[in-house]
Design a protein around this motif. Structure first.
Motif, PDB file in Angstrom:
ATOM      1  N   ARG A   1       0.820  -1.217   0.000  1.00  0.00           N
ATOM      2  CA  ARG A   1       0.000   0.000   0.000  1.00  0.00           C
ATOM      3  C   ARG A   1       0.850   1.262   0.000  1.00  0.00           C
ATOM      4  NH1 ARG A   1      -2.606   0.843   4.434  1.00  0.00           N
ATOM      5  NH2 ARG A   1      -3.950   2.362   3.431  1.00  0.00           N
ATOM      6  N   LYS A   2       2.150   1.115  -0.234  1.00  0.00           N
ATOM      7  CA  LYS A   2       3.011   2.288  -0.142  1.00  0.00           C
ATOM      8  C   LYS A   2       3.781   2.558  -1.422  1.00  0.00           C
ATOM      9  CE  LYS A   2       3.031   2.078   4.783  1.00  0.00           C
ATOM     10  NZ  LYS A   2       3.591   1.449   5.972  1.00  0.00           N
TER      11      LYS A   2
ATOM     12  N   ASN B   1       1.871  -7.686   5.575  1.00  0.00           N
ATOM     13  CA  ASN B   1       1.708  -6.231   5.440  1.00  0.00           C
ATOM     14  C   ASN B   1       3.036  -5.541   5.738  1.00  0.00           C
ATOM     15  OD1 ASN B   1      -0.987  -7.296   7.159  1.00  0.00           O
ATOM     16  ND2 ASN B   1      -1.388  -6.279   5.222  1.00  0.00           N
TER      17      ASN B   1
ATOM     18  N   ASP C   1      -4.028   1.331  -2.997  1.00  0.00           N
ATOM     19  CA  ASP C   1      -3.700   2.706  -2.598  1.00  0.00           C
ATOM     20  C   ASP C   1      -2.380   3.138  -3.272  1.00  0.00           C
ATOM     21  OD1 ASP C   1      -6.016   3.109  -1.003  1.00  0.00           O
ATOM     22  OD2 ASP C   1      -5.124   1.929   0.588  1.00  0.00           O
TER      23      ASP C   1
ATOM     24  N   LYS D   1      -3.496   4.097  12.290  1.00  0.00           N
ATOM     25  CA  LYS D   1      -3.276   5.477  11.832  1.00  0.00           C
ATOM     26  C   LYS D   1      -4.479   6.353  12.157  1.00  0.00           C
ATOM     27  CE  LYS D   1       0.629   4.807   9.987  1.00  0.00           C
ATOM     28  NZ  LYS D   1       0.527   3.355  10.011  1.00  0.00           N
TER      29      LYS D   1
ATOM     30  N   TRP E   1      -3.449  -2.665   8.522  1.00  0.00           N
ATOM     31  CA  TRP E   1      -3.551  -1.570   7.550  1.00  0.00           C
ATOM     32  C   TRP E   1      -2.543  -0.481   7.921  1.00  0.00           C
ATOM     33  CZ3 TRP E   1      -6.255  -2.258   3.175  1.00  0.00           C
ATOM     34  CH2 TRP E   1      -7.094  -3.379   3.171  1.00  0.00           C
TER      35      TRP E   1
ATOM     36  N   CYS F   1      -9.264   0.171   4.912  1.00  0.00           N
ATOM     37  CA  CYS F   1      -9.716  -1.005   5.651  1.00  0.00           C
ATOM     38  C   CYS F   1     -11.212  -1.215   5.456  1.00  0.00           C
ATOM     39  CB  CYS F   1      -9.381  -0.823   7.136  1.00  0.00           C
ATOM     40  SG  CYS F   1     -10.214  -1.982   8.218  1.00  0.00           S
TER      41      CYS F   1
ATOM     42  N   ARG G   1      -3.996   9.750   7.662  1.00  0.00           N
ATOM     43  CA  ARG G   1      -3.753   8.789   6.591  1.00  0.00           C
ATOM     44  C   ARG G   1      -5.046   8.063   6.242  1.00  0.00           C
ATOM     45  NH1 ARG G   1       2.077   7.507   7.615  1.00  0.00           N
ATOM     46  NH2 ARG G   1       1.796   5.379   6.931  1.00  0.00           N
TER      47      ARG G   1
ATOM     48  N   SER H   1      -5.653   4.794   6.049  1.00  0.00           N
ATOM     49  CA  SER H   1      -5.701   3.372   6.433  1.00  0.00           C
ATOM     50  C   SER H   1      -7.109   2.911   6.831  1.00  0.00           C
ATOM     51  CB  SER H   1      -4.753   3.105   7.607  1.00  0.00           C
ATOM     52  OG  SER H   1      -3.456   3.516   7.282  1.00  0.00           O
TER      53      SER H   1
ATOM     54  N   VAL I   1      -5.996  -1.208  12.585  1.00  0.00           N
ATOM     55  CA  VAL I   1      -5.735   0.105  11.984  1.00  0.00           C
ATOM     56  C   VAL I   1      -4.995   0.946  13.013  1.00  0.00           C
ATOM     57  CG1 VAL I   1      -6.775   2.210  11.059  1.00  0.00           C
ATOM     58  CG2 VAL I   1      -7.782  -0.023  10.525  1.00  0.00           C
TER      59      VAL I   1
END
Lengths: 135, 130, 102
Positions: free
Chosen positions: A12-13, A134, A44, C9, C101, C20, C14, C16, C7
């Motif tokens: 996701r980065k 992750n 993302d 963040k 996430w 999610c 952000r 996330s 999660v």
């Protein structure tokens, strides 16, 4: 064999701003030797990892984008890209590197590794994975 | 149940390693097995014995070492990430020709395959990061 | 099959929590930890998103992270359950995998 697990690596980065993209690709490459059922998801900002034409010469850091092209040789050929993430960033498949593999079950025909999926489809793929990595 | 824990961030800068420590302790208290804690990315910085935080602050590396000592859990630092960030054990000191090592007790340096193996062998992989 | 989503963040910093919620399947659980706990508060511009998601997902928040940040449980969205680390461990056991996430 019951000890084959469905691995899902979730990216996701974006690349370069942080090291996560590169170091998670390293896990995927090492993990390929363990002969699990491997999928990689790009969600993302993770979709930016696959953008064409990356050139880091002026930064003086390693350009690892070519490594994605080697994934097919490691039998990592299920690369899922979330359509909603592409759309949100104004990107289409044409903006991404073409990534392919040779299908040994189909006379080594060259096939596309990239599969664009909806959020809903990707959510189901996560649900049906055994282990989610992750980074 | 058999757990694997992945720690992606270094101590102090980010809460991730404290969360991972607290989770690991709670899992052990509940009678679960910690198959391995794998330190990746800046997480490798959890494994240096050369930190000396103020007395009123948590000693994160020391807390991991204590857990390893008390429960025999396997604390593995990724070699590739460690080489980039200067976490060195005796073997690496010799191989890389460094003039010392800094690994904390209870930790060992090994390959990324240890993370993949943890994913295969454990029933749950819990990731803490940024 | 179900996933425990963590999660960590703040949803004001952000995406996330948004990601999610977008990618979680009905029946899953979401645990807000670290800066993620700010997403559990009522009266924010993210509260409606969380309340809506609670129709399909069970929401939890990590008490020690709430306390550290001075958030009173009265300020939480109704229906979000507070758990401690032992509850966190239980959630990872009750669901058959975890997704962070980050």
């Amino acid at each position: 064999m019951s000890d084959i697990k469905k691995f899902m690596y979730v990216n996701r980065k974006a690349p370069y701003g942080t090291i996560y993209a590169w170091e998670s690709l390293e896990v995927v490459l090492i993990g390929a030797a363990f002969e699990q059922d491997v999928s990689v998801a790009f969600v993302d900002d993770g979709v930016y990892q696959l953008i064409k034409g990356q050139d880091t010469t002026e930064l003086g850091i390693k350009n690892f984008s070519a490594t994605y092209k080697a994934l097919g040789d490691y039998d990592v050929n299920k690369l899922y890209i979330e359509k909603e993430s592409l759309d949100a960033r104004g990107l289409t498949l044409d903006d991404l590197m073409p990534l392919t593999y040779e299908d040994e079950n189909d006379n080594w025909a060259e096939k596309n590794s990239i599969r664009v999926v909806s959020s809903q489809e990707l959510a189901e793929l996560f649900e049906h994975s055994d282990v989610l990595f992750n980074f | 149940m058999k757990f694997a824990i992945q720690v992606n961030e270094g101590p102090y800068n980010h809460e991730a390693s404290v969360s991972a420590l607290n989770f690991t302790k709670a899992a052990l208290e509940a009678g679960h097995e910690i198959f391995r804690v794998f330190f990746y990315h800046d997480g490798v910085n959890n494994g240096t014995r050369f930190t000396s935080p103020p007395q009123d602050d948590i000693n994160i590396a020391g807390s991991w070492s204590e857990l390893a000592d008390q429960h025999g859990i396997d604390l593995v630092i990724c070699v590739a990430a460690a080489q980039r960030r200067g976490i060195v054990d005796e073997g690496e000191q010799e191989r890389q020709g460094k003039d010392g090592n800094n690994i904390a007790s209870g930790f060992r340096i090994s390959g990324l395959g240890q993370l993949v193996e943890a994913g295969i062998q454990s029933e749950r992989l819990i990731v803490f990061g940024d | 099959m179900s996933i425990l989503h963590t999660v960590n963040k703040s949803p004001f910093d952000r995406n996330s929590l948004d990601a999610c919620i977008r990618l979680a399947v009905k029946g899953g659980s979401v645990l807000l930890i670290e800066d993620g706990v700010y997403g559990a508060m009522k009266g924010t511009n993210k509260s409606d998103m969380v309340t809506h998601a609670m129709k399909d997902l069970s929401f939890y928040v990590l008490g020690p992270d709430l306390k550290a940040r001075g958030i009173d449980e009265e300020k939480l969205i109704d229906g979000i359950k507070v758990v401690d680390y032992s509850g966190f461990v239980t959630l990872t056991v009750e669901n058959d995998k975890a997704q962070a996430w980050l």
